[in-house]
Design a protein around this motif. Structure first.
Motif, PDB file in Angstrom:
ATOM      1  N   CYS A 280       7.435  12.029  -7.956  1.00  0.00           N
ATOM      2  CA  CYS A 280       6.188  11.541  -7.359  1.00  0.00           C
ATOM      3  C   CYS A 280       6.352  11.146  -5.892  1.00  0.00           C
ATOM      4  O   CYS A 280       5.384  10.713  -5.265  1.00  0.00           O
ATOM      5  N   THR A 281       7.551  11.272  -5.358  1.00  0.00           N
ATOM      6  CA  THR A 281       7.752  11.006  -3.935  1.00  0.00           C
ATOM      7  C   THR A 281       7.075  12.098  -3.118  1.00  0.00           C
ATOM      8  O   THR A 281       7.274  13.283  -3.376  1.00  0.00           O
ATOM      9  N   PRO A 282       6.283  11.737  -2.108  1.00  0.00           N
ATOM     10  CA  PRO A 282       5.574  12.755  -1.324  1.00  0.00           C
ATOM     11  C   PRO A 282       6.506  13.573  -0.432  1.00  0.00           C
ATOM     12  O   PRO A 282       7.618  13.159  -0.098  1.00  0.00           O
ATOM     13  N   TYR A 283       6.001  14.705  -0.037  1.00  0.00           N
ATOM     14  CA  TYR A 283       6.709  15.588   0.893  1.00  0.00           C
ATOM     15  C   TYR A 283       7.020  14.853   2.202  1.00  0.00           C
ATOM     16  O   TYR A 283       6.197  14.119   2.731  1.00  0.00           O
ATOM     17  N   GLY A 284       8.238  15.067   2.715  1.00  0.00           N
ATOM     18  CA  GLY A 284       8.630  14.541   4.010  1.00  0.00           C
ATOM     19  C   GLY A 284       9.128  13.120   4.003  1.00  0.00           C
ATOM     20  O   GLY A 284       9.659  12.650   5.014  1.00  0.00           O
ATOM     21  N   ALA A 285       8.998  12.413   2.888  1.00  0.00           N
ATOM     22  CA  ALA A 285       9.368  11.001   2.858  1.00  0.00           C
ATOM     23  C   ALA A 285      10.875  10.806   2.883  1.00  0.00           C
ATOM     24  O   ALA A 285      11.627  11.538   2.230  1.00  0.00           O
ATOM     25  N   TRP A 286      11.304   9.806   3.637  1.00  0.00           N
ATOM     26  CA  TRP A 286      12.704   9.396   3.579  1.00  0.00           C
ATOM     27  C   TRP A 286      12.954   8.626   2.298  1.00  0.00           C
ATOM     28  O   TRP A 286      12.163   7.758   1.900  1.00  0.00           O
ATOM     29  N   THR A 287      14.047   8.939   1.600  1.00  0.00           N
ATOM     30  CA  THR A 287      14.596   8.100   0.539  1.00  0.00           C
ATOM     31  C   THR A 287      16.112   8.165   0.687  1.00  0.00           C
ATOM     32  O   THR A 287      16.641   8.938   1.500  1.00  0.00           O
ATOM     33  N   SER A 288      16.829   7.399  -0.106  1.00  0.00           N
ATOM     34  CA  SER A 288      18.289   7.416  -0.007  1.00  0.00           C
ATOM     35  C   SER A 288      18.884   8.738  -0.479  1.00  0.00           C
ATOM     36  O   SER A 288      20.021   9.069  -0.134  1.00  0.00           O
ATOM     37  N   THR A 289      18.131   9.508  -1.265  1.00  0.00           N
ATOM     38  CA  THR A 289      18.607  10.820  -1.707  1.00  0.00           C
ATOM     39  C   THR A 289      17.897  11.969  -1.011  1.00  0.00           C
ATOM     40  O   THR A 289      18.164  13.133  -1.303  1.00  0.00           O
ATOM     41  N   LEU A 349      -1.544   3.695 -11.205  1.00  0.00           N
ATOM     42  CA  LEU A 349      -1.823   2.675 -10.200  1.00  0.00           C
ATOM     43  C   LEU A 349      -0.881   2.839  -9.010  1.00  0.00           C
ATOM     44  O   LEU A 349       0.338   2.671  -9.124  1.00  0.00           O
ATOM     45  N   TYR A 350      -1.451   3.185  -7.849  1.00  0.00           N
ATOM     46  CA  TYR A 350      -0.644   3.376  -6.631  1.00  0.00           C
ATOM     47  C   TYR A 350      -0.315   2.027  -6.013  1.00  0.00           C
ATOM     48  O   TYR A 350      -1.199   1.206  -5.764  1.00  0.00           O
ATOM     49  N   SER A 351       0.987   1.794  -5.755  1.00  0.00           N
ATOM     50  CA  SER A 351       1.459   0.479  -5.326  1.00  0.00           C
ATOM     51  C   SER A 351       2.524   0.630  -4.246  1.00  0.00           C
ATOM     52  O   SER A 351       3.670   0.980  -4.543  1.00  0.00           O
ATOM     53  N   PRO A 352       2.195   0.381  -2.974  1.00  0.00           N
ATOM     54  CA  PRO A 352       3.181   0.513  -1.895  1.00  0.00           C
ATOM     55  C   PRO A 352       4.380  -0.409  -2.091  1.00  0.00           C
ATOM     56  O   PRO A 352       4.257  -1.520  -2.620  1.00  0.00           O
ATOM     57  N   CYS A 353       5.541   0.064  -1.639  1.00  0.00           N
ATOM     58  CA  CYS A 353       6.799  -0.686  -1.735  1.00  0.00           C
ATOM     59  C   CYS A 353       7.240  -1.078  -0.330  1.00  0.00           C
ATOM     60  O   CYS A 353       7.578  -0.219   0.479  1.00  0.00           O
ATOM     61  N   THR A 354       7.239  -2.377  -0.045  1.00  0.00           N
ATOM     62  CA  THR A 354       7.578  -2.843   1.299  1.00  0.00           C
ATOM     63  C   THR A 354       8.995  -2.435   1.705  1.00  0.00           C
ATOM     64  O   THR A 354       9.237  -2.071   2.851  1.00  0.00           O
ATOM     65  N   THR A 355       9.926  -2.482   0.763  1.00  0.00           N
ATOM     66  CA  THR A 355      11.321  -2.191   1.072  1.00  0.00           C
ATOM     67  C   THR A 355      11.561  -0.698   1.234  1.00  0.00           C
ATOM     68  O   THR A 355      12.109  -0.250   2.242  1.00  0.00           O
ATOM     69  N   GLY A 356      11.160   0.086   0.254  1.00  0.00           N
ATOM     70  CA  GLY A 356      11.443   1.516   0.285  1.00  0.00           C
ATOM     71  C   GLY A 356      10.581   2.300   1.255  1.00  0.00           C
ATOM     72  O   GLY A 356      10.979   3.365   1.735  1.00  0.00           O
ATOM     73  N   TRP A 357       9.377   1.779   1.546  1.00  0.00           N
ATOM     74  CA  TRP A 357       8.481   2.490   2.450  1.00  0.00           C
ATOM     75  C   TRP A 357       8.650   2.038   3.892  1.00  0.00           C
ATOM     76  O   TRP A 357       8.099   2.631   4.797  1.00  0.00           O
ATOM     77  N   ARG A 358       9.361   0.910   4.076  1.00  0.00           N
ATOM     78  CA  ARG A 358       9.708   0.411   5.403  1.00  0.00           C
ATOM     79  C   ARG A 358       8.487   0.009   6.224  1.00  0.00           C
ATOM     80  O   ARG A 358       8.150   0.639   7.228  1.00  0.00           O
ATOM     81  N   PHE A 359       7.834  -1.047   5.767  1.00  0.00           N
ATOM     82  CA  PHE A 359       6.764  -1.633   6.565  1.00  0.00           C
ATOM     83  C   PHE A 359       6.803  -3.144   6.357  1.00  0.00           C
ATOM     84  O   PHE A 359       7.374  -3.637   5.371  1.00  0.00           O
ATOM     85  N   PRO A 360       6.201  -3.929   7.268  1.00  0.00           N
ATOM     86  CA  PRO A 360       6.245  -5.389   7.143  1.00  0.00           C
ATOM     87  C   PRO A 360       5.603  -5.874   5.853  1.00  0.00           C
ATOM     88  O   PRO A 360       4.601  -5.329   5.392  1.00  0.00           O
ATOM     89  N   ALA A 361       6.167  -6.929   5.293  1.00  0.00           N
ATOM     90  CA  ALA A 361       5.720  -7.428   3.990  1.00  0.00           C
ATOM     91  C   ALA A 361       4.244  -7.784   3.987  1.00  0.00           C
ATOM     92  O   ALA A 361       3.556  -7.600   2.982  1.00  0.00           O
ATOM     93  N   ALA A 362       3.730  -8.275   5.105  1.00  0.00           N
ATOM     94  CA  ALA A 362       2.338  -8.713   5.146  1.00  0.00           C
ATOM     95  C   ALA A 362       1.352  -7.556   5.147  1.00  0.00           C
ATOM     96  O   ALA A 362       0.142  -7.778   5.008  1.00  0.00           O
TER      97      ALA A 362
END
Length: 455
Positions: A280-289, A349-362
């Motif tokens: 389910c990771t979108p095209y072009g996204a950075w992940t550790s793998t 349910l789509y739920s952004p991840c502050t850590t893995g998506w790299r954006f400020p927590a707020a």
């Protein structure tokens, strides 16, 4: 404490067109003089626009400043009402308002202010840019605020993570007659299954394998049915465990019509174990793998459209939702609860991840909102015999760049990669709209070359 509906303003989407002020003036004064509008859009320092309008404050200074008791907050609607029979035109109320929401109008001969048009504000309907929105989430608070929180205090999550919000809201509404399955992922990682022999929920909870969540829940549900008890068999699973190794049991349970409520919390990867990519990771996204470097440019495949695949199982109910639109989520959750008594109900349910998506927590909710407003995520629901319905259609999507730039995991994208994402989103939107219009075959819409899960 009470909660009330309110008009919200997004200055970044305001173009200063004055349509909202014209609409207000027409309704309140039967003229088109924007100076007589109860809402005023004014230029801001440094560019852009600001809103001068009554916020219907919880602790209104205009009310406390009024010596004649001509202003009062309605306990039912939250609107601050003005009584002309009591007003002495001292204008002390205008001094107390920090938002310019109550002002003296010479043509009327007294102060005027917004009254929210009885709960159907014309300014919001007149705004074609989405800069004004009537926020009615207060109705949720009134409806479910007194329900018991079935998770214990002190769950452990990353800063800014909204998974705990999802967990508490969901179980609060589903209720205590529930057996909860939380397969490996962020939800059990936060402590739903507890620590040191102490569980994190006030209902029975178990920790299945990634591969057998749906099949174990099917057995639980059948057992309680034999006992004559009405119990909701609920799964809170991650996208990786549902779309990858767990898909075989998920698909089997859906095909058999097991009476399960299966909720997938999609944060686009295996975020609990090191931010690895999932299907389910979108095209072009950075992940550790799917690293970014001299050769790697992020994930090279489009995301699996898991909710669309579940719809093809002809489940009793299938829907997509977002943490930025909780009213929509609650409405679908209630439909899914009812459908799970007849067959398999699936909620994505789509739920952004502050850590893995790299954006400020707020920025968590704002990122989730941008996903929907750019059509990266499309909100819809499906029921057999009724087909697919868009629950929050976006006919004029915001630029895709607004969503991509909000996340560090996309900062490396090339123009060619962005073009690919935009093309895939357009194809997906066309396909979903075709289904909503009456079916792809009849409307001549073809499946995208590589299905992309919106978000």
């Amino acid at each position: 404490m009470q909660a009330f509906n309110t008009i919200a303003f997004k200055p970044e989407q305001c173009t200063g067109c004055n349509d909202c002020m014209v609409a207000c003036a027409e309704v309140k004064t039967q003229t088109t003089e924007i100076s007589r509008s109860r809402i005023q859009i004014v230029p801001a320092d440094g560019g852009g626009y600001e809103l001068a309008m009554c916020r219907q404050c919880g602790d209104p200074k205009c009310v406390s400043n009024c010596p004649a008791a001509a202003l009062a907050k309605d306990d039912g609607t939250g609107v601050i009402a003005w009584d002309g029979n009591k007003c002495v035109n001292c204008l002390l109320c205008t001094v107390g308002c920090a938002y310019g929401g109550i002002v003296y109008e010479p043509a009327a001969g007294h102060v005027v202010k917004c009254d929210s048009c009885g709960g159907d504000p014309v300014c919001v309907k007149a705004c074609g840019e989405g800069a004004l929105k009537y926020v009615t989430t207060a109705e949720l608070y009134k409806r479910v605020g007194d329900l018991e929180d079935l998770f214990v205090p002190g769950l452990a999550g990353c800063q800014g993570c909204n998974t705990e919000l999802i967990m508490r809201h969901t179980l609060r509404r589903v209720g205590p007659e529930t057996v909860l399955a939380t397969p490996p992922g962020c939800i059990p990682g936060m402590g739903s299954v507890g620590y040191n022999g102490m569980v994190g929920t006030k209902v029975p909870v178990f920790h299945p394998l990634l591969t057998n969540t749906a099949s174990m829940l099917a057995g639980v549900k059948r057992f309680y049915k034999r006992q004559g008890r009405k119990v909701t068999a609920l799964a809170l699973a991650g996208d990786g465990g549902a779309s990858d190794v767990g898909f075989q049991s998920l698909s089997g349970a859906a095909e058999r019509g097991e009476q399960i409520l299966f909720i997938v919390v999609d944060n686009e990867g295996y975020m609990n174990t090191g931010m690895q990519r999932s299907s389910c990771t979108p095209y072009g996204a950075w992940t550790s793998t799917t690293p970014v470097g001299e050769r790697g440019k992020g994930k090279t495949q489009d995301a699996k459209n898991l909710p669309l695949l579940m719809m093809m199982h002809n489940c009793a109910y299938v829907a997509t939702s977002s943490t930025a639109f909780m009213e929509d989520f609650y409405e679908k959750l209630e439909k899914a609860m009812e459908a799970s008594e007849r067959g398999f109900a699936y909620l994505h349910l789509y739920s952004p991840c502050t850590t893995g998506w790299r954006f400020p927590a707020a920025q968590n909710i704002e990122v989730a909102r941008k996903a929907v407003e750019t059509n990266f995520v499309m909100l819809w629901e499906f029921e057999p015999g009724q087909g697919l319905r868009l629950s929050h259609p976006i006919d004029r999507p915001r630029p895709l760049a607004e969503y991509l730039k909000a996340q560090g995991k996309y900062k490396h994208l090339s123009p060619e990669q962005i073009e690919h994402i935009q093309r895939s989103l357009d194809e997906n939107a066309e396909f979903i709209r075709g289904l909503a219009a009456g079916g792809s075959a009849r409307k001549g819409v073809t499946l995208p070359r590589v299905p992309i899960a919106p978000g």
